[in-house]
Design a protein around this motif. Structure first.
Motif, PDB file in Angstrom:
ATOM      1  N   ASP A 650       0.869  -1.206  -0.013  1.00 53.79           N
ATOM      2  CA  ASP A 650      -0.173   0.025   0.016  1.00 53.79           C
ATOM      3  C   ASP A 650       1.046   1.098  -0.015  1.00 53.79           C
ATOM      4  O   ASP A 650       0.441   2.156   0.358  1.00 53.79           O
ATOM      5  N   GLY A 651       2.255   0.854  -0.404  1.00 55.19           N
ATOM      6  CA  GLY A 651       3.055   2.237  -0.461  1.00 55.19           C
ATOM      7  C   GLY A 651       3.499   2.814   0.833  1.00 55.19           C
ATOM      8  O   GLY A 651       4.191   3.844   1.203  1.00 55.19           O
ATOM      9  N   ARG A 652       3.188   2.075   1.945  1.00 56.72           N
ATOM     10  CA  ARG A 652       3.488   2.632   3.154  1.00 56.72           C
ATOM     11  C   ARG A 652       5.158   2.648   3.379  1.00 56.72           C
ATOM     12  O   ARG A 652       5.736   1.646   2.896  1.00 56.72           O
ATOM     13  N   GLU A 653       5.535   3.655   3.898  1.00 55.89           N
ATOM     14  CA  GLU A 653       7.081   3.549   4.257  1.00 55.89           C
ATOM     15  C   GLU A 653       7.448   2.609   5.247  1.00 55.89           C
ATOM     16  O   GLU A 653       7.009   2.894   6.638  1.00 55.89           O
ATOM     17  N   VAL A 654       8.416   1.656   5.245  1.00 60.46           N
ATOM     18  CA  VAL A 654       8.970   0.876   6.247  1.00 60.46           C
ATOM     19  C   VAL A 654      10.412   0.688   6.214  1.00 60.46           C
ATOM     20  O   VAL A 654      10.956   0.447   5.181  1.00 60.46           O
ATOM     21  N   ALA A 655      11.096   1.096   7.155  1.00 57.12           N
ATOM     22  CA  ALA A 655      12.413   0.869   7.317  1.00 57.12           C
ATOM     23  C   ALA A 655      12.874  -0.444   7.683  1.00 57.12           C
ATOM     24  O   ALA A 655      12.503  -0.882   8.524  1.00 57.12           O
ATOM     25  N   GLY A 656      13.587  -0.955   6.558  1.00 61.88           N
ATOM     26  CA  GLY A 656      14.201  -2.583   7.082  1.00 61.88           C
ATOM     27  C   GLY A 656      13.142  -3.429   6.589  1.00 61.88           C
ATOM     28  O   GLY A 656      12.177  -3.217   5.737  1.00 61.88           O
ATOM     29  N   ALA A 657      13.413  -4.680   7.122  1.00 59.29           N
ATOM     30  CA  ALA A 657      12.630  -5.729   6.888  1.00 59.29           C
ATOM     31  C   ALA A 657      11.135  -5.742   7.263  1.00 59.29           C
ATOM     32  O   ALA A 657      10.908  -5.252   8.510  1.00 59.29           O
ATOM     33  N   TRP A 658      10.203  -6.212   6.655  1.00 59.83           N
ATOM     34  CA  TRP A 658       8.788  -6.690   7.115  1.00 59.83           C
ATOM     35  C   TRP A 658       8.455  -7.788   6.701  1.00 59.83           C
ATOM     36  O   TRP A 658       8.995  -8.727   5.820  1.00 59.83           O
ATOM     37  N   ARG A 659       7.219  -8.278   7.013  1.00 58.45           N
ATOM     38  CA  ARG A 659       6.686  -9.542   6.801  1.00 58.45           C
ATOM     39  C   ARG A 659       5.350  -9.407   6.072  1.00 58.45           C
ATOM     40  O   ARG A 659       4.852  -8.477   6.357  1.00 58.45           O
ATOM     41  N   SER A 660       4.999 -10.421   5.488  1.00 52.93           N
ATOM     42  CA  SER A 660       3.658 -10.587   4.961  1.00 52.93           C
ATOM     43  C   SER A 660       2.962 -11.949   4.947  1.00 52.93           C
ATOM     44  O   SER A 660       3.893 -13.045   4.720  1.00 52.93           O
ATOM     45  N   VAL A 661       1.686 -12.070   5.301  1.00 59.07           N
ATOM     46  CA  VAL A 661       1.064 -13.382   5.272  1.00 59.07           C
ATOM     47  C   VAL A 661      -0.265 -13.260   4.198  1.00 59.07           C
ATOM     48  O   VAL A 661      -0.761 -12.211   4.379  1.00 59.07           O
TER      49      VAL A 661
END
Ligand code: NAD
Length: 672
Positions: A650-661
């Motif tokens: 959704d274009g959100r800025e995330v610094a570093g790793a993130w996860r998705s399920v």
């Protein structure tokens, strides 16, 4: 009558009497065509054929086989051999100057033939078409003015019995089951009869084993060796042989409580013969079990089950036989009177007969309850030398105290609970100290409960009970997403939240993007489904466990879009210990178990026309997946929570790793 006389039922009966009844038997397939030879062998020239309409094809065949030997036919036989019918048949017999009787039919037709033979001394040839077994007994039950009187005389025994397997091949399943259990009852009661002997024992056990082998095959549509399903033997031949052997048992040994019960229920309350035998037998066996341990063990072996009464009940239920007196039309208000009639006369039975005991038995049979396995009734097959006190009558007394519970389900549950609790105490020889410890434990478990702490649910969870109930309730629709336990941290009415929102409330953790779909029957997307989600924070705590937190956090209520889709942000759930500072924690420590749950995300999904789904998605590779302390993990619910870097969906800025399920939930249609 006291028990002692029968407890001498050793496997090798040392000395005994055995009287064989004379009978010539032709057994096989197509043996009916030999009827003419048999008539001539007996010197007959003019046959009165007794036969009903239900076997009309066989009757036609028999008539043409008999040819000129056939002098007359009578087809009015009725259940329990009413004397008026016998008189009518006698008129036909005399007018035709018959000198030989041929009977083709079930126990009713056989009964009529016997009644005529008693009055005329004519020779009889009987061709049974059911499994009642009357053709080999010297017993005749006749009814006159509504009273059934039983006579025993060698004069009623037929000269020849022709067992032709083909005659019963078309017997409908319902009649097959009840008739076969009617025969089984003769075999069962012979094994604990005062006249029991090794010959009768062998016949009885053979009959029981054949019946147990044949009934499931016939219920499964096996029509005989030609259908190829029975491994080379003919289940119809098995049942017919069982009927012959069981009838021989009835003719050679006195029967007990079971036959008396059926006699009273048929004679005084008009219940149908074979159906009544089918409903009563497991309960009569359960009643007699404490005083006929060896017989029950041998019956169980022959049936191929652990416990004879409950095993027989299961067999009957599995082949669609009747299991309740209520369904046979008996009024509940008749039970006390029936019990009094059964207990009124003393007659040989392994266990003493009491009105309350018989009424309780009848009440179980009326409700169609499965008899508790003997081990649960406190009936132990430990032999007379055992020093263990017998608690079975105490258990029965408690169970009988529920007899008048108005709700049958309540009665069933509390009865079964008492059986299991008593059996637990007996099997483990529970000490008073242990009992006191259990009471203290349960007291503390209740006392620690509050609005935000449910120790009793936790106890149920950690003992696996919640998962068993969940499995029973929610795992009956193939293809639907498996459910998982609700757990103690669900809070009613979570905050309504927009799709795409972040429900972490700014708590630290690895950002998690969840993208799921909700489908219904035929994989139709379920738009507008209500989806409640809740999860732990990165330290493994839920908001309700953190009084300083300004919640609710990490819990929300969403609605799916038209495509059944739901997307939102939260944080990666962590493994966490269930609250282990109370009695449940002490229990886990005492058995050396850790208190941890595998990391997971909770979902509760509701959509009109579908069963509500309560489930969890587990993080693949997470800790404790194989030792989750509430036994909630299911293979199909272990999902990849993939590690990602860079741009988010959704274009959100995330610094570093993130996860998705990603996951697709499939809801079961609501059958109700
Ligand atoms: P039944 O003879 O009344 O037959 C039950 C029903 O099945 C009847 O409607 C009959 O027409 C039908 N039927 C019979 N054979 C059929 C077939 N091959 N295909 C389709 N329909 C068929 O009942 P039963 O259970 O055979 O016998 C019960 C009677 O026998 C009772 O009166 C009972 O007291 C007596 N009995 C006596 C003894 C004894 O030793 N004296 C033993 C057992 C039973």
């Amino acid at each position: 009558m006291a028990t002692e006389g029968f407890e001498a039922e050793s496997l090798e009966r040392a000395s005994f009497e055995y009287a064989a009844h004379p009978a010539r038997v032709l057994f096989g397939s197509g043996t009916a065509s030999r009827v003419g030879d048999e008539v001539r062998r007996l010197g007959g020239t003019r046959v009165l054929l007794l036969a009903g309409h239900s076997v009309s094809a066989a009757v036609e065949h028999l008539c043409s086989t008999l040819g000129p030997l056939l002098a007359a036919r009578f087809d009015g036989a009725a259940m329990h051999t009413p004397v008026e019918v016998t008189e009518k048949a006698l008129g036909v017999l005399r007018e035709a100057q018959a000198d030989c009787l041929v009977a083709l039919g079930g126990g009713s037709t056989t009964g009529l033939s016997k009644a005529l033979a008693l009055r005329t001394d004519l020779p009889q040839i009987i061709l049974p078409t059911t499994y009642a077994g009357s053709e080999v007994t010297p017993v005749l039950g006749e009814t006159s003015d509504g009273r059934k009187v039983t006579t025993s005389s060698a004069a009623v025994l037929p000269e020849t019995v022709i067992y032709d397997v083909e005659l019963s091949r078309g017997l409908p399943l319902g009649l097959t089951v009840t008739s076969a259990v009617n025969a089984l009852a003769h075999a069962v009661e012979a094994l604990y009869s005062p006249q029991a002997n090794p010959i009768i024992d062998s016949l009885a056990l053979d009959a029981i084993a054949r019946t147990a082998r044949a009934l499931p095959l016939i219920a499964g549509g096996d029509t005989g060796p030609a259908s190829g399903g029975s491994g080379g033997f003919d289940p119809r031949a098995d049942l017919l042989r069982a009927a012959w052997f069981a009838g021989t048992c009835l003719g050679g040994a006195g029967m007990g409580l079971h036959h008396k019960l059926c006699h009273v229920l048929g004679g005084s309350f008009g219940l149908p013969h074979a159906e009544t035998h089918t409903v009563i037998l497991p309960h009569a066996m359960a009643y007699n079990a404490p005083a006929a341990l060896q017989a029950m063990r041998r019956i169980a072996e022959a049936l191929g089950v652990e416990d004879a009464p409950s095993g027989l009940f299961d067999l009957i239920a599995s082949v669609g036989g009747p299991t309740s007196l209520q369904a046979l039309g008996l009024a509940e208000t008749d039970l006390p009177h029936a019990a009094q009639l059964v207990a009124a006369q003393s007659y040989p039975n392994p266990r003493e007969l009491t009105v309350s005991g018989i009424e309780s038995l009848l009440r179980d049979a009326w409700h169609g309850l499965r008899p508790a396995p003997s081990s649960l009734r406190g009936v132990a097959d430990s032999g007379p030398a055992s020093a263990m006190p017998d608690s079975s009558s105490l258990t029965e007394q408690v169970v009988a105290s529920f007899d008048h519970a108005p709700d049958p389900r309540v009665r069933q549950l509390i009865t079964s609970l008492v059986w299991h609790l008593h059996a637990f105490a007996v099997e483990n020889e529970l000490t008073q100290g242990e009992w006191q410890h259990a009471i203290d434990f349960l007291t503390r478990t209740g006392q620690i409960c509050s609005d935000t702490r449910q120790e009793l649910v936790l106890l149920s969870d950690t003992l696996g009970v919640s998962s068993v109930v969940d499995l029973l309730a929610n795992s009956r629709t193939p293809g639907a997403t498996p459910s998982a336990v609700l757990g103690p941290f669900y809070v009613e009415g979570p905050p309504e939240t927009q799709q795409g929102a972040d429900i972490s409330g700014g708590l630290p953790g690895i950002p998690l993007w969840t993208d799921v779909r909700v489908l219904g029957a035929q994989d139709r997307p379920l738009g507008g489904a209500i989806v409640d989600v809740w999860q732990s924070n990165q330290d493994g705590f839920y908001d309700v466990q953190l009084p300083d937190l300004d919640g609710p956090v990490l819990r929300a209520r969403f609605r799916t879009d038209e495509e059944g889709r739901l997307r939102f942000w939260s944080i990666l759930p962590s493994p966490y210990p269930i609250p282990d500072d109370g009695p449940v924690g002490a229990m886990l420590a005492a058995v050396g178990r850790h208190p941890y749950r595998a990391p997971h995300l909770h979902f509760m999904i509701s959509a009109p026309g579908h069963r509500r789904l309560v489930t969890q998605l587990f993080v693949a590779g997470g800790e404790y997946l194989d030792s989750d302390t509430v036994f909630g993990v299911k293979e199909a619910l272990i999902v990849d929570f993939a590690e990602r870097h860079g741009p988010t969906p959704d274009g959100r800025e995330v610094a570093g790793a993130w996860r998705s399920v990603e996951f697709t939930f499939r809801l079961a249609p609501d059958a109700s």
